[in-house]
Design an enzyme around this catalytic site. Structure first.
Site: not given
Ligand SMILES: *Cc1c(COP(=O)(O)O)cnc(C)c1O
Length: 344
Positions: A79-81, A83
């Protein structure tokens, strides 16, 4: 001091607003003798590309162009913002993005493709998901092998570290520090403290360095969401040292006032307890802003707790930098069922 910036592509809607949080101040700060709270709305840098990573990407994408790269490889949690913002910003710039993520989702497991990860796919990024253990043990090798993969096919990839946090990415928040000082002058405030959530350290490093270069009389404090104080003091120093080396700058990193509060990490990275969900609900209900359970919700919760403890007594104004993260809220939907922000 006049700061000379390297090349930058314009992606963010700047300046972002600086707004008072008067309804929260009234209920959760003034009763404890606390300051007036303000929010720097870096959740509004863009809509889909929202959040703090976009400021870093303005410099990262300019660097990719200047060095003839047509691909960005970066990494993070599922859930990387960072990325997600990289996937979208790369798409807009006509670059390919390859995301090396840690997590459990697979192509055959569509139920997990939610929040940021859903957007990664929509943006056309290549997504490689690895189990946590492999990710931790082999990240440099994964970067190297994907870089080689693109090179063999006639492409050139720029490796972007976790969170875009290094001597290049921190330019985004050096510039943000300068912008924030102008906002504060316009609002006629001189905040004693500026608070941000700290995850990979670059936002804090840029703000701390920017405040130092500009001679601002404000203390930047990062509220850690994963590792401890010693880790982040070291990480922020390293990002500044990298900046110093890359750009031939002449500052003494030991003069920086690096402050980290690591008391509100809770159960761990990406895992929050009920009090954080309640803080997220109260910010939505009192101010109409959306915090997230991984970064901003934890940091803002920590700030309110510290105010309650009297840590900011005697201060007039505090600025909380809202670094974004809304897409990360939705995969946590199950935790909000029983949450009530305020006593009825
Ligand atoms: C990445 C992120 C942070 C932390 O910023 P770093 O520069 O990685 O320390 C804070 N808030 C949100 C919403 C983020 O996505």
């Amino acid at each position: 001091m006049n700061i000379e910036y390297p090349e930058r592509v314009s992606l963010a809607q700047l300046p972002t607003p600086l707004q008072p949080l008067d309804r929260i101040t009234e209920r959760y700060s003034k009763p404890y003798g606390g300051p007036r709270l303000w929010v720097k709305r870096d959740d509004l840098t863009e809509s889909a590309m929202s959040g703090n990573k976009l400021r870093k990407l303005e410099f990262i994408i300019a660097e990719a162009r200047a060095t003839g790269c047509d691909t960005l490889i970066t990494c993070g949690g599922e859930q990387s913002n960072h990325a997600r913002a990289t996937a979208l910003a790369a798409a807009k710039a006509g670059l390919h993005a390859h995301l090396v993520l840690r997590g459990a989702a697979t192509a055959s497991n569509n139920a997990e493709v939610d929040g940021n990860l859903l957007v990664d796919h929509l943006a056309g990024a290549s997504v490689s998901i690895y189990p946590l253990k492999q990710y931790i043990n082999e990240l440099p090798e994964l970067f190297a092998s994907w870089s080689a993969y693109y090179e063999e096919r006639g492409h050139k990839a720029l490796a972007v570290p976790t969170g875009g946090s290094d001597g290049l990415g921190i330019w985004g928040y050096i510039r943000a520090a300068e912008e924030l000082m102008q906002d504060c002058a316009a609002a006629q405030i001189a905040p004693e403290h500026v608070i941000c959530a700290t995850g990979s350290g670059g936002t804090q490093a840029g703000l701390t360095l920017g405040a130092h270069l500009l001679g601002a009389n404000t203390q930047i404090t990062g509220y850690a969401v994963c590792d401890d104080r010693a880790y982040f003091v070291d990480k922020v120093s390293k990002d500044v040292a990298d900046w110093k080396e890359r750009y031939g700058k002449n500052i003494a990193p030991e003069l920086l006032r690096i402050a980290v509060n690591d008391q509100y990490i809770g159960p761990g990275y990406g895992v929050a307890d009920k009090a954080v969900y309640e803080t997220i609900a109260l910010a939505a209900q009192l101010e109409g802003i959306l915090l997230d359970p991984v970064y901003t919700g934890k940091a803002f919760h920590g700030l309110l707790e510290e105010i309650k403890l009297g840590a900011y007594g005697g201060c007039r104004d505090i600025v909380f930098v809202h670094t974004g993260g809304q897409f990360g809220l939705f995969p946590h939907r199950a935790h909000f069922g029983s949450v009530r922000a305020m006593d009825e």
